[in-house]
Design a protein around this motif. Structure first.
Motif, PDB file in Angstrom:
ATOM      1  N   LEU A 117     -37.991  45.072 -63.883  1.00 35.29           N
ATOM      2  CA  LEU A 117     -39.060  45.677 -64.668  1.00 35.29           C
ATOM      3  C   LEU A 117     -40.018  44.604 -65.144  1.00 35.29           C
ATOM      4  O   LEU A 117     -39.743  43.406 -65.042  1.00 35.29           O
ATOM      5  CB  LEU A 117     -38.494  46.476 -65.839  1.00 35.29           C
ATOM      6  CG  LEU A 117     -37.588  45.748 -66.819  1.00 35.29           C
ATOM      7  CD1 LEU A 117     -37.785  46.336 -68.203  1.00 35.29           C
ATOM      8  CD2 LEU A 117     -36.143  45.923 -66.398  1.00 35.29           C
ATOM      9  N   SER A 118     -41.157  45.036 -65.665  1.00 39.26           N
ATOM     10  CA  SER A 118     -42.189  44.127 -66.162  1.00 39.26           C
ATOM     11  C   SER A 118     -42.387  44.363 -67.652  1.00 39.26           C
ATOM     12  O   SER A 118     -42.419  45.508 -68.101  1.00 39.26           O
ATOM     13  CB  SER A 118     -43.517  44.388 -65.446  1.00 39.26           C
ATOM     14  OG  SER A 118     -43.373  44.205 -64.058  1.00 39.26           O
ATOM     15  N   LEU A 119     -42.510  43.265 -68.403  1.00 39.99           N
ATOM     16  CA  LEU A 119     -42.763  43.341 -69.844  1.00 39.99           C
ATOM     17  C   LEU A 119     -43.902  42.395 -70.194  1.00 39.99           C
ATOM     18  O   LEU A 119     -43.901  41.233 -69.760  1.00 39.99           O
ATOM     19  CB  LEU A 119     -41.524  42.939 -70.643  1.00 39.99           C
ATOM     20  CG  LEU A 119     -40.266  43.796 -70.522  1.00 39.99           C
ATOM     21  CD1 LEU A 119     -39.115  43.134 -71.256  1.00 39.99           C
ATOM     22  CD2 LEU A 119     -40.517  45.183 -71.068  1.00 39.99           C
ATOM     23  N   ARG A 120     -44.844  42.880 -70.981  1.00 39.73           N
ATOM     24  CA  ARG A 120     -45.902  42.022 -71.511  1.00 39.73           C
ATOM     25  C   ARG A 120     -45.305  41.101 -72.578  1.00 39.73           C
ATOM     26  O   ARG A 120     -44.268  41.411 -73.161  1.00 39.73           O
ATOM     27  CB  ARG A 120     -47.023  42.855 -72.117  1.00 39.73           C
ATOM     28  CG  ARG A 120     -47.776  43.733 -71.145  1.00 39.73           C
ATOM     29  CD  ARG A 120     -48.922  44.484 -71.826  1.00 39.73           C
ATOM     30  NE  ARG A 120     -48.605  44.952 -73.175  1.00 39.73           N
ATOM     31  CZ  ARG A 120     -48.095  46.154 -73.468  1.00 39.73           C
ATOM     32  NH1 ARG A 120     -47.843  47.016 -72.501  1.00 39.73           N
ATOM     33  NH2 ARG A 120     -47.841  46.496 -74.721  1.00 39.73           N
ATOM     34  N   ALA A 121     -45.978  40.009 -72.866  1.00 39.27           N
ATOM     35  CA  ALA A 121     -45.479  39.050 -73.862  1.00 39.27           C
ATOM     36  C   ALA A 121     -45.247  39.713 -75.213  1.00 39.27           C
ATOM     37  O   ALA A 121     -44.231  39.447 -75.864  1.00 39.27           O
ATOM     38  CB  ALA A 121     -46.444  37.875 -73.999  1.00 39.27           C
ATOM     39  N   ASP A 122     -46.157  40.599 -75.643  1.00 38.49           N
ATOM     40  CA  ASP A 122     -45.955  41.266 -76.936  1.00 38.49           C
ATOM     41  C   ASP A 122     -44.724  42.164 -76.904  1.00 38.49           C
ATOM     42  O   ASP A 122     -44.005  42.283 -77.896  1.00 38.49           O
ATOM     43  CB  ASP A 122     -47.203  42.044 -77.364  1.00 38.49           C
ATOM     44  CG  ASP A 122     -47.561  43.185 -76.430  1.00 38.49           C
ATOM     45  OD1 ASP A 122     -47.546  42.986 -75.192  1.00 38.49           O
ATOM     46  OD2 ASP A 122     -47.875  44.277 -76.936  1.00 38.49           O
ATOM     47  N   GLU A 123     -44.437  42.777 -75.744  1.00 38.09           N
ATOM     48  CA  GLU A 123     -43.237  43.610 -75.607  1.00 38.09           C
ATOM     49  C   GLU A 123     -41.977  42.748 -75.638  1.00 38.09           C
ATOM     50  O   GLU A 123     -40.960  43.156 -76.206  1.00 38.09           O
ATOM     51  CB  GLU A 123     -43.289  44.411 -74.306  1.00 38.09           C
ATOM     52  CG  GLU A 123     -44.378  45.451 -74.266  1.00 38.09           C
ATOM     53  CD  GLU A 123     -44.490  46.129 -72.909  1.00 38.09           C
ATOM     54  OE1 GLU A 123     -44.548  47.377 -72.894  1.00 38.09           O
ATOM     55  OE2 GLU A 123     -44.512  45.420 -71.877  1.00 38.09           O
ATOM     56  N   VAL A 124     -42.041  41.562 -75.031  1.00 43.62           N
ATOM     57  CA  VAL A 124     -40.899  40.644 -75.043  1.00 43.62           C
ATOM     58  C   VAL A 124     -40.602  40.231 -76.485  1.00 43.62           C
ATOM     59  O   VAL A 124     -39.452  40.290 -76.935  1.00 43.62           O
ATOM     60  CB  VAL A 124     -41.164  39.399 -74.168  1.00 43.62           C
ATOM     61  CG1 VAL A 124     -40.044  38.378 -74.318  1.00 43.62           C
ATOM     62  CG2 VAL A 124     -41.336  39.789 -72.708  1.00 43.62           C
ATOM     63  N   GLU A 125     -41.628  39.835 -77.205  1.00 45.55           N
ATOM     64  CA  GLU A 125     -41.412  39.384 -78.586  1.00 45.55           C
ATOM     65  C   GLU A 125     -40.901  40.507 -79.477  1.00 45.55           C
ATOM     66  O   GLU A 125     -40.017  40.293 -80.308  1.00 45.55           O
ATOM     67  CB  GLU A 125     -42.689  38.754 -79.128  1.00 45.55           C
ATOM     68  CG  GLU A 125     -42.967  37.460 -78.369  1.00 45.55           C
ATOM     69  CD  GLU A 125     -44.014  36.577 -78.981  1.00 45.55           C
ATOM     70  OE1 GLU A 125     -44.287  36.702 -80.188  1.00 45.55           O
ATOM     71  OE2 GLU A 125     -44.534  35.724 -78.243  1.00 45.55           O
ATOM     72  N   GLN A 126     -41.407  41.714 -79.273  1.00 49.50           N
ATOM     73  CA  GLN A 126     -40.902  42.857 -80.047  1.00 49.50           C
ATOM     74  C   GLN A 126     -39.443  43.136 -79.700  1.00 49.50           C
ATOM     75  O   GLN A 126     -38.627  43.419 -80.578  1.00 49.50           O
ATOM     76  CB  GLN A 126     -41.769  44.104 -79.800  1.00 49.50           C
ATOM     77  CG  GLN A 126     -41.261  45.352 -80.495  1.00 49.50           C
ATOM     78  CD  GLN A 126     -41.099  45.182 -82.002  1.00 49.50           C
ATOM     79  OE1 GLN A 126     -41.863  44.481 -82.660  1.00 49.50           O
ATOM     80  NE2 GLN A 126     -40.074  45.795 -82.571  1.00 49.50           N
ATOM     81  N   ALA A 127     -39.105  43.031 -78.411  1.00 50.39           N
ATOM     82  CA  ALA A 127     -37.720  43.266 -77.978  1.00 50.39           C
ATOM     83  C   ALA A 127     -36.775  42.201 -78.550  1.00 50.39           C
ATOM     84  O   ALA A 127     -35.627  42.499 -78.883  1.00 50.39           O
ATOM     85  CB  ALA A 127     -37.638  43.306 -76.455  1.00 50.39           C
ATOM     86  N   ILE A 128     -37.256  40.974 -78.681  1.00 49.88           N
ATOM     87  CA  ILE A 128     -36.446  39.915 -79.295  1.00 49.88           C
ATOM     88  C   ILE A 128     -36.243  40.217 -80.777  1.00 49.88           C
ATOM     89  O   ILE A 128     -35.124  40.194 -81.283  1.00 49.88           O
ATOM     90  CB  ILE A 128     -37.093  38.528 -79.083  1.00 49.88           C
ATOM     91  CG1 ILE A 128     -37.023  38.133 -77.601  1.00 49.88           C
ATOM     92  CG2 ILE A 128     -36.413  37.471 -79.961  1.00 49.88           C
ATOM     93  CD1 ILE A 128     -37.870  36.919 -77.233  1.00 49.88           C
ATOM     94  N   ARG A 129     -37.329  40.532 -81.468  1.00 52.65           N
ATOM     95  CA  ARG A 129     -37.240  40.802 -82.915  1.00 52.65           C
ATOM     96  C   ARG A 129     -36.392  42.034 -83.225  1.00 52.65           C
ATOM     97  O   ARG A 129     -35.680  42.064 -84.225  1.00 52.65           O
ATOM     98  CB  ARG A 129     -38.646  40.967 -83.503  1.00 52.65           C
ATOM     99  CG  ARG A 129     -39.377  39.661 -83.695  1.00 52.65           C
ATOM    100  CD  ARG A 129     -40.639  39.829 -84.533  1.00 52.65           C
ATOM    101  NE  ARG A 129     -41.590  40.737 -83.949  1.00 52.65           N
ATOM    102  CZ  ARG A 129     -42.490  40.425 -83.015  1.00 52.65           C
ATOM    103  NH1 ARG A 129     -42.545  39.197 -82.558  1.00 52.65           N
ATOM    104  NH2 ARG A 129     -43.327  41.320 -82.546  1.00 52.65           N
ATOM    105  N   SER A 130     -36.437  43.040 -82.354  1.00 52.88           N
ATOM    106  CA  SER A 130     -35.698  44.280 -82.621  1.00 52.88           C
ATOM    107  C   SER A 130     -34.247  44.221 -82.155  1.00 52.88           C
ATOM    108  O   SER A 130     -33.480  45.142 -82.418  1.00 52.88           O
ATOM    109  CB  SER A 130     -36.399  45.462 -81.940  1.00 52.88           C
ATOM    110  OG  SER A 130     -36.238  45.373 -80.527  1.00 52.88           O
ATOM    111  N   GLY A 131     -33.884  43.157 -81.441  1.00 53.82           N
ATOM    112  CA  GLY A 131     -32.516  43.041 -80.952  1.00 53.82           C
ATOM    113  C   GLY A 131     -32.276  43.679 -79.595  1.00 53.82           C
ATOM    114  O   GLY A 131     -31.141  43.736 -79.136  1.00 53.82           O
TER     115      GLY A 131
END
Length: 189
Positions: free
Chosen positions: A150-164
């Protein structure tokens, strides 16, 4: 410190024994002399090393995969990665893993650095690469390997890191190590 000086924290190996010799991991138990002259035991895993690839698509998204990890009994969002084969060059390994797991090849590769994910009980090192100018060439998963790309934008990656949603240490570390390269590449478009 020169090569002739001894690190004051160094632990001297007295003897070493193999405890388990698996297909991937090797477990060792060493008796050591500590800096104060006392003795202790160190148990650790020898690992052949691995690579992780931060691959940037033309759209500005990053290539991710979702893969089931047996020890934790669940699927994880991860960057493409894999074990270095004996005698294999780390860039060759990174190129192979990106192609096999995601079907992408990259025209440009940059070495970003190295991380040691489990320094308390393993000698594993993970070499980090940034890849861009991708082209789809078709994947070739290893036998018994199943994953979703799958593809994730940088903002999606950072949100996924912050949300666990992303908790994999190699993925988080590699992403942040490569972030200046990602940002420079996106600014240059």
């Amino acid at each position: 410190m020169s090569g002739l000086e001894r690190d004051a924290l160094h632990e001297h190996t007295l003897d070493s024994e193999s405890v388990f010799d698996g297909a991937l991991l090797k477990v060792w138990r060493d008796r050591v002399e500590l800096p104060d002259g006392s003795r202790s035991v160190r148990e650790y895993i020898r690992h052949p090393g691995a690579v992780v690839v931060v691959a940037l698509e033309e759209s500005g998204a990053l290539v991710f995969e979702r893969q089931f990890r047996y020890p934790l009994q669940r699927a994880f969002l991860e960057l493409p990665a894999g074990k270095i084969d004996a005698g294999e060059d780390i860039l060759t390994c990174a190129q192979r893993e990106l192609r096999e797991e995601t079907g992408f090849a990259a025209a440009n590769w940059e070495y970003v650095g190295v991380m040691h994910p489990c320094i308390g009980y393993s000698d594993e090192r993970i070499e980090v690469f940034f890849a861009h100018e991708l082209s789809q060439v078709g994947g070739a998963l290893d036998d018994g390997e199943f994953l979703e790309v799958l593809s994730l934008r940088a903002d999606e990656v950072e949100q996924a890191i912050r949300s666990g949603r992303i908790t994999d240490a190699k993925t988080i570390t590699a992403y942040y190590l490569a972030l200046p390269h990602i940002q420079a590449r996106l600014r240059g478009r």
